[in-house]
Motif scaffolding. Structure first.
Motif, PDB file in Angstrom:
ATOM      1  N   ASP A 176      14.432  17.858  -7.795  1.00 61.98           N
ATOM      2  CA  ASP A 176      15.058  16.543  -7.722  1.00 61.98           C
ATOM      3  C   ASP A 176      15.073  15.979  -6.413  1.00 61.98           C
ATOM      4  O   ASP A 176      15.236  14.780  -6.027  1.00 61.98           O
ATOM      5  N   GLY A 177      15.416  16.910  -5.354  1.00 62.27           N
ATOM      6  CA  GLY A 177      15.382  16.261  -4.020  1.00 62.27           C
ATOM      7  C   GLY A 177      14.243  15.604  -3.536  1.00 62.27           C
ATOM      8  O   GLY A 177      14.213  14.611  -2.887  1.00 62.27           O
ATOM      9  N   GLU A 178      13.018  16.032  -3.992  1.00 63.14           N
ATOM     10  CA  GLU A 178      11.701  15.540  -3.358  1.00 63.14           C
ATOM     11  C   GLU A 178      11.372  14.182  -4.383  1.00 63.14           C
ATOM     12  O   GLU A 178      11.202  13.238  -3.516  1.00 63.14           O
ATOM     13  N   ARG A 179      11.752  14.179  -5.535  1.00 62.77           N
ATOM     14  CA  ARG A 179      12.019  12.829  -6.412  1.00 62.77           C
ATOM     15  C   ARG A 179      12.745  11.679  -5.794  1.00 62.77           C
ATOM     16  O   ARG A 179      12.344  10.620  -5.442  1.00 62.77           O
ATOM     17  N   ARG A 180      14.195  12.227  -5.297  1.00 60.34           N
ATOM     18  CA  ARG A 180      14.828  11.156  -4.717  1.00 60.34           C
ATOM     19  C   ARG A 180      14.288  10.897  -3.231  1.00 60.34           C
ATOM     20  O   ARG A 180      14.257   9.676  -2.949  1.00 60.34           O
ATOM     21  N   GLU A 181      13.623  11.623  -2.333  1.00 58.32           N
ATOM     22  CA  GLU A 181      13.081  11.126  -1.237  1.00 58.32           C
ATOM     23  C   GLU A 181      12.035  10.258  -1.491  1.00 58.32           C
ATOM     24  O   GLU A 181      11.974   9.270  -0.857  1.00 58.32           O
ATOM     25  N   PHE A 182      11.307  10.261  -2.643  1.00 60.05           N
ATOM     26  CA  PHE A 182       9.977   9.479  -2.823  1.00 60.05           C
ATOM     27  C   PHE A 182      10.779   8.270  -3.186  1.00 60.05           C
ATOM     28  O   PHE A 182      10.289   7.133  -2.902  1.00 60.05           O
ATOM     29  N   LEU A 183      11.415   8.257  -4.008  1.00 57.76           N
ATOM     30  CA  LEU A 183      12.544   6.915  -4.405  1.00 57.76           C
ATOM     31  C   LEU A 183      13.140   6.135  -3.443  1.00 57.76           C
ATOM     32  O   LEU A 183      13.049   5.096  -3.397  1.00 57.76           O
ATOM     33  N   GLU A 184      13.559   6.869  -2.682  1.00 60.81           N
ATOM     34  CA  GLU A 184      14.280   6.240  -1.493  1.00 60.81           C
ATOM     35  C   GLU A 184      13.201   5.747  -0.419  1.00 60.81           C
ATOM     36  O   GLU A 184      13.424   4.553   0.073  1.00 60.81           O
ATOM     37  N   LEU A 185      12.081   6.305  -0.098  1.00 57.87           N
ATOM     38  CA  LEU A 185      10.930   5.688   0.455  1.00 57.87           C
ATOM     39  C   LEU A 185      10.315   4.489  -0.135  1.00 57.87           C
ATOM     40  O   LEU A 185      10.134   3.412   0.418  1.00 57.87           O
ATOM     41  N   ILE A 186      10.366   4.590  -1.476  1.00 61.20           N
ATOM     42  CA  ILE A 186       9.821   3.423  -2.130  1.00 61.20           C
ATOM     43  C   ILE A 186      10.671   2.331  -2.122  1.00 61.20           C
ATOM     44  O   ILE A 186      10.403   0.895  -1.945  1.00 61.20           O
ATOM     45  N   ARG A 187      12.005   2.528  -2.137  1.00 66.80           N
ATOM     46  CA  ARG A 187      13.070   1.348  -2.020  1.00 66.80           C
ATOM     47  C   ARG A 187      12.994   0.817  -0.651  1.00 66.80           C
ATOM     48  O   ARG A 187      13.171  -0.391  -0.308  1.00 66.80           O
ATOM     49  N   HIS A 188      12.578   1.788   0.393  1.00 68.57           N
ATOM     50  CA  HIS A 188      12.570   1.262   1.810  1.00 68.57           C
ATOM     51  C   HIS A 188      11.706   0.330   1.896  1.00 68.57           C
ATOM     52  O   HIS A 188      11.810  -0.918   2.661  1.00 68.57           O
ATOM     53  N   GLU A 189      10.442   0.610   1.477  1.00 74.18           N
ATOM     54  CA  GLU A 189       9.288  -0.153   1.554  1.00 74.18           C
ATOM     55  C   GLU A 189       9.422  -1.514   0.671  1.00 74.18           C
ATOM     56  O   GLU A 189       8.943  -2.471   1.048  1.00 74.18           O
ATOM     57  N   SER A 218       0.750  -1.259   0.018  1.00 75.59           N
ATOM     58  CA  SER A 218      -0.017   0.112   0.076  1.00 75.59           C
ATOM     59  C   SER A 218       0.815   1.345   0.139  1.00 75.59           C
ATOM     60  O   SER A 218       0.684   2.305  -0.619  1.00 75.59           O
ATOM     61  N   THR A 219       2.050   1.251   0.679  1.00 77.52           N
ATOM     62  CA  THR A 219       2.803   2.494   0.865  1.00 77.52           C
ATOM     63  C   THR A 219       3.577   2.732  -0.503  1.00 77.52           C
ATOM     64  O   THR A 219       3.423   3.583  -0.813  1.00 77.52           O
ATOM     65  N   ILE A 220       4.229   1.596  -1.196  1.00 81.51           N
ATOM     66  CA  ILE A 220       4.643   1.789  -2.335  1.00 81.51           C
ATOM     67  C   ILE A 220       3.633   2.129  -3.353  1.00 81.51           C
ATOM     68  O   ILE A 220       4.173   3.149  -4.207  1.00 81.51           O
ATOM     69  N   ARG A 221       2.463   1.599  -3.521  1.00 81.67           N
ATOM     70  CA  ARG A 221       1.443   2.096  -4.397  1.00 81.67           C
ATOM     71  C   ARG A 221       1.259   3.734  -4.217  1.00 81.67           C
ATOM     72  O   ARG A 221       1.115   4.472  -5.108  1.00 81.67           O
ATOM     73  N   GLY A 222       1.173   4.137  -2.930  1.00 82.58           N
ATOM     74  CA  GLY A 222       0.841   5.510  -2.655  1.00 82.58           C
ATOM     75  C   GLY A 222       1.852   6.399  -2.961  1.00 82.58           C
ATOM     76  O   GLY A 222       1.751   7.457  -3.697  1.00 82.58           O
ATOM     77  N   LEU A 223       3.142   6.068  -2.531  1.00 84.46           N
ATOM     78  CA  LEU A 223       4.274   6.692  -3.091  1.00 84.46           C
ATOM     79  C   LEU A 223       4.434   6.899  -4.554  1.00 84.46           C
ATOM     80  O   LEU A 223       4.656   7.967  -5.213  1.00 84.46           O
ATOM     81  N   ALA A 224       4.268   5.795  -5.187  1.00 85.14           N
ATOM     82  CA  ALA A 224       4.302   5.653  -6.725  1.00 85.14           C
ATOM     83  C   ALA A 224       3.290   6.531  -7.363  1.00 85.14           C
ATOM     84  O   ALA A 224       3.495   7.515  -8.215  1.00 85.14           O
ATOM     85  N   GLY A 225       2.165   6.437  -6.880  1.00 91.72           N
ATOM     86  CA  GLY A 225       1.087   7.366  -7.493  1.00 91.72           C
ATOM     87  C   GLY A 225       1.150   8.948  -7.277  1.00 91.72           C
ATOM     88  O   GLY A 225       1.001   9.628  -7.948  1.00 91.72           O
ATOM     89  N   THR A 226       1.578   9.231  -5.948  1.00 94.32           N
ATOM     90  CA  THR A 226       1.914  10.422  -5.631  1.00 94.32           C
ATOM     91  C   THR A 226       3.080  10.993  -6.615  1.00 94.32           C
ATOM     92  O   THR A 226       3.017  12.268  -7.134  1.00 94.32           O
ATOM     93  N   THR A 227       4.112  10.242  -6.776  1.00 96.20           N
ATOM     94  CA  THR A 227       5.269  10.913  -7.442  1.00 96.20           C
ATOM     95  C   THR A 227       4.914  11.079  -8.989  1.00 96.20           C
ATOM     96  O   THR A 227       5.031  11.836  -9.579  1.00 96.20           O
ATOM     97  N   LEU A 228       3.978  10.067  -9.577  1.00 98.25           N
ATOM     98  CA  LEU A 228       3.636  10.201 -11.031  1.00 98.25           C
ATOM     99  C   LEU A 228       2.644  11.455 -11.024  1.00 98.25           C
ATOM    100  O   LEU A 228       2.635  12.263 -11.973  1.00 98.25           O
ATOM    101  N   ALA A 229       1.786  11.553 -10.089  1.00 98.03           N
ATOM    102  CA  ALA A 229       0.811  12.653 -10.169  1.00 98.03           C
ATOM    103  C   ALA A 229       1.436  14.093  -9.992  1.00 98.03           C
ATOM    104  O   ALA A 229       0.975  14.873 -10.595  1.00 98.03           O
ATOM    105  N   HIS A 230       2.366  14.076  -9.364  1.00 94.75           N
ATOM    106  CA  HIS A 230       3.140  15.468  -8.987  1.00 94.75           C
ATOM    107  C   HIS A 230       4.500  15.481  -9.682  1.00 94.75           C
ATOM    108  O   HIS A 230       5.113  16.533  -9.224  1.00 94.75           O
ATOM    109  N   TYR A 231       4.846  14.506 -10.510  1.00 90.49           N
ATOM    110  CA  TYR A 231       6.243  14.492 -10.994  1.00 90.49           C
ATOM    111  C   TYR A 231       6.851  15.954 -11.345  1.00 90.49           C
ATOM    112  O   TYR A 231       7.938  16.155 -10.963  1.00 90.49           O
ATOM    113  N   ASP A 232       5.908  16.621 -12.290  1.00 91.27           N
ATOM    114  CA  ASP A 232       6.803  17.901 -12.871  1.00 91.27           C
ATOM    115  C   ASP A 232       6.730  18.882 -11.929  1.00 91.27           C
ATOM    116  O   ASP A 232       7.613  19.862 -11.987  1.00 91.27           O
ATOM    117  N   ARG A 233       5.900  19.141 -10.827  1.00 90.26           N
ATOM    118  CA  ARG A 233       6.028  20.059  -9.745  1.00 90.26           C
ATOM    119  C   ARG A 233       6.967  19.485  -8.632  1.00 90.26           C
ATOM    120  O   ARG A 233       7.289  20.330  -7.785  1.00 90.26           O
TER     121      ARG A 233
END
Length: 136
Positions: A45-58, A27-42
């Motif tokens: 790089d630091g925020e994208r990296r943070e989301f990817l690190e959270l996805i990797r952790h999960e 559920s966490t991976i799905r939510g993080l990936a969805g949020t990243t995709l929905a807001h990717y352009d906004r």
């Protein structure tokens, strides 16, 4: 039909617990990936990296849950096999400590050398990593 709390009920409880352990990271991976995709352009790089690190952790957490499922099923089926042989216990513990997930916390392992014991090195390493992961 009831089995009086026997093996069938124990298996059902085990499956329920393990399913819960897997659903959380998924559920966490799905939510993080969805949020990243929905807001990717906004995102910068630091925020994208943070989301990817959270996805990797999960994903790591999910992998550990799957390992637990496999272990639990082997235990339940009485098919877990051990390879007991004399091994350098300190080397096994040191190696496990180096690969344990510490959540970014530093870990110092003061392990003396030359401790030999008749053990299953894979299982000892698994237990050491789990202890460190849980402590972290």
């Amino acid at each position: 039909m009831t089995d009086g709390g026997g093996p069938l009920q124990e298996t059902a409880e085990l499956v329920s617990k393990l399913t819960h352990e897997i659903r959380g990271p998924v559920s966490t991976i799905r939510g993080l990936a969805g949020t990243t995709l929905a807001h990717y352009d906004r995102l910068d790089d630091g925020e994208r990296r943070e989301f990817l690190e959270l996805i990797r952790h999960e994903a790591d957490r999910l992998e550990r849950a799957v390992e637990h499922v496999a272990l639990a099923l082997k235990l339940d089926a009485n098919t877990l096999r051990f390879d007991f042989r004399p091994q350098d216990l300190s080397a096994i513990v040191r190696g496990a400590a180096e690969t344990a997930e510490t959540g970014g916390r530093s870990l110092e392992a003061d392990i003396g050398g030359g401790i030999e014991a008749r053990v299953d090195g894979i299982q000892v390493a698994f237990v050491v990593r789990e202890l460190i992961d849980n402590a972290a």
